[in-house]
Design a protein around this motif. Structure first.
Motif, mmCIF file in Angstrom:
data_model
loop_
_atom_site.group_PDB
_atom_site.id
_atom_site.type_symbol
_atom_site.label_atom_id
_atom_site.label_comp_id
_atom_site.label_asym_id
_atom_site.label_seq_id
_atom_site.Cartn_x
_atom_site.Cartn_y
_atom_site.Cartn_z
ATOM 1 N N THR A 4 32.788 49.078 41.478
ATOM 2 C CA THR A 4 31.964 48.929 40.696
ATOM 3 C C THR A 4 32.321 47.495 39.959
ATOM 4 O OG1 THR A 4 33.512 49.853 38.858
ATOM 5 C CG2 THR A 4 32.022 51.182 39.843
ATOM 6 N N GLY A 5 31.401 46.894 39.082
ATOM 7 C CA GLY A 5 31.723 45.747 38.440
ATOM 8 C C GLY A 5 31.307 44.509 39.298
ATOM 9 N N LEU A 6 31.856 43.422 38.954
ATOM 10 C CA LEU A 6 31.839 42.124 39.805
ATOM 11 C C LEU A 6 32.548 42.067 40.888
ATOM 12 C CD1 LEU A 6 32.007 39.541 36.571
ATOM 13 C CD2 LEU A 6 30.056 40.426 37.642
ATOM 14 N N ARG B 190 48.380 28.450 40.833
ATOM 15 C CA ARG B 190 47.184 29.412 40.256
ATOM 16 C C ARG B 190 46.243 29.301 41.285
ATOM 17 N NH1 ARG B 190 47.854 24.331 38.864
ATOM 18 N NH2 ARG B 190 46.069 23.346 38.235
ATOM 19 N N ASN B 191 45.465 30.429 40.998
ATOM 20 C CA ASN B 191 44.279 30.899 42.101
ATOM 21 C C ASN B 191 42.903 30.672 41.301
ATOM 22 O OD1 ASN B 191 46.111 31.340 44.200
ATOM 23 N ND2 ASN B 191 46.127 33.439 43.474
ATOM 24 N N LEU B 192 41.900 29.867 42.200
ATOM 25 C CA LEU B 192 40.599 29.984 41.541
ATOM 26 C C LEU B 192 39.723 30.959 42.424
ATOM 27 C CD1 LEU B 192 39.342 26.213 41.846
ATOM 28 C CD2 LEU B 192 39.297 27.482 39.822
ATOM 29 N N TRP B 193 39.057 31.926 41.611
ATOM 30 C CA TRP B 193 38.331 32.917 42.149
ATOM 31 C C TRP B 193 36.950 32.756 41.817
ATOM 32 C CZ3 TRP B 193 40.350 37.127 44.664
ATOM 33 C CH2 TRP B 193 41.831 37.147 44.712
ATOM 34 N N THR B 194 36.025 33.360 42.806
ATOM 35 C CA THR B 194 34.532 33.327 42.394
ATOM 36 C C THR B 194 34.214 34.587 42.108
ATOM 37 O OG1 THR B 194 34.034 31.206 43.722
ATOM 38 C CG2 THR B 194 32.089 32.730 43.153
ATOM 39 N N ARG B 195 33.477 34.783 41.095
ATOM 40 C CA ARG B 195 33.065 36.362 40.886
ATOM 41 C C ARG B 195 31.564 36.215 40.533
ATOM 42 N NH1 ARG B 195 36.291 37.547 35.153
ATOM 43 N NH2 ARG B 195 35.212 36.075 34.034
ATOM 44 N N TRP B 196 30.774 37.567 40.856
ATOM 45 C CA TRP B 196 29.407 37.296 40.794
ATOM 46 C C TRP B 196 28.935 38.768 40.698
ATOM 47 C CZ3 TRP B 196 31.841 36.536 45.130
ATOM 48 C CH2 TRP B 196 31.609 37.401 46.196
ATOM 49 N N PRO B 197 27.881 39.137 40.126
ATOM 50 C CA PRO B 197 27.316 40.478 40.011
ATOM 51 C C PRO B 197 26.238 40.777 41.363
ATOM 52 C CG PRO B 197 26.221 39.054 38.526
ATOM 53 C CD PRO B 197 27.159 38.310 39.180
ATOM 54 N N ASP B 198 26.157 41.790 41.576
ATOM 55 C CA ASP B 198 25.201 42.074 42.733
ATOM 56 C C ASP B 198 23.816 41.295 42.680
ATOM 57 O OD1 ASP B 198 26.669 44.064 44.592
ATOM 58 O OD2 ASP B 198 25.863 45.826 43.054
ATOM 59 N N PRO C 80 43.112 39.545 41.680
ATOM 60 C CA PRO C 80 43.201 38.960 40.229
ATOM 61 C C PRO C 80 43.620 40.230 39.524
ATOM 62 C CG PRO C 80 41.111 39.240 41.117
ATOM 63 C CD PRO C 80 41.781 39.241 42.246
ATOM 64 N N ALA C 81 44.314 39.979 38.401
ATOM 65 C CA ALA C 81 44.788 40.912 37.470
ATOM 66 C C ALA C 81 43.477 41.704 36.969
ATOM 67 C CB ALA C 81 45.415 40.334 36.257
ATOM 68 N N GLY C 82 43.535 42.997 36.635
ATOM 69 C CA GLY C 82 42.479 44.093 36.337
ATOM 70 C C GLY C 82 41.512 44.377 37.165
ATOM 71 N N HIS C 83 41.576 44.141 38.520
ATOM 72 C CA HIS C 83 40.474 44.281 39.570
ATOM 73 C C HIS C 83 40.355 45.797 39.653
ATOM 74 C CE1 HIS C 83 43.601 45.960 42.324
ATOM 75 N NE2 HIS C 83 44.487 45.121 41.934
ATOM 76 N N VAL C 84 39.267 46.132 40.122
ATOM 77 C CA VAL C 84 38.720 47.314 40.296
ATOM 78 C C VAL C 84 39.413 47.961 41.405
ATOM 79 C CG1 VAL C 84 37.008 47.638 38.595
ATOM 80 C CG2 VAL C 84 36.594 46.937 41.029
ATOM 81 N N GLY C 85 39.411 49.347 42.027
ATOM 82 C CA GLY C 85 39.931 49.693 43.327
ATOM 83 C C GLY C 85 41.314 49.765 43.471
#
Length: 136
Positions: A45-47, A64-72, A105-110
């Protein structure tokens, strides 16, 4: 690495200008790919989240790590963002020589990254009589 698809099938695609910008990030450690798959568990669920660029430690900052996040459906849109996210602190075999970090990343789902693999079914489990042959 599993031979089964366990991560989310969503992906993000970068424009040439975005790739150039990510390649030029000070202290960047990786060549950025044009398309990257979401690294979370399939059906989450979520991003969506994908690891985009690793930043080397400096005298002032840790690695540190760069992450890309996006909604469906917004892999190109204004809701897509690339930012530094802290790592998940869960570890498999914590304190052992073969300790493995989650990698997400911290707080990820699953599930955590080290838990990915094919789902266990009854057919994957050794029958009791065969198990005793090897371990009794």
């Amino acid at each position: 690495m599993s031979v089964y698809q366990v991560s989310c099938p969503a992906r993000v695609n970068y424009l040439d200008s975005e790739i150039d910008e990510l390649q030029d990030v000070p202290d960047g450690g990786f060549q950025v790919a044009r398309s990257l798959w979401c690294l979370l568990e399939a059906g989450h669920t979520g991003l969506h989240h994908t690891f985009t660029q690793g930043l080397r430690a400096t005298d002032e900052l840790p690695a540190r790590n760069l992450w890309t996040r996006w909604p469906d459906g917004d892999e190109y849109g204004p809701q897509r963002e690339t930012l530094i996210l802290p790592p998940c602190t869960e570890k498999f075999l914590a304190g052992a020589i073969e300790e493995e970090s989650c990698g997400l990343p911290a707080g990820h789902v699953g599930r955590h990254g080290f838990e990915f693999g094919p789902p266990l079914t009854e057919a994957d489990v050794l029958p009791e009589w065969l198990f005793r042959m090897f371990f009794d």
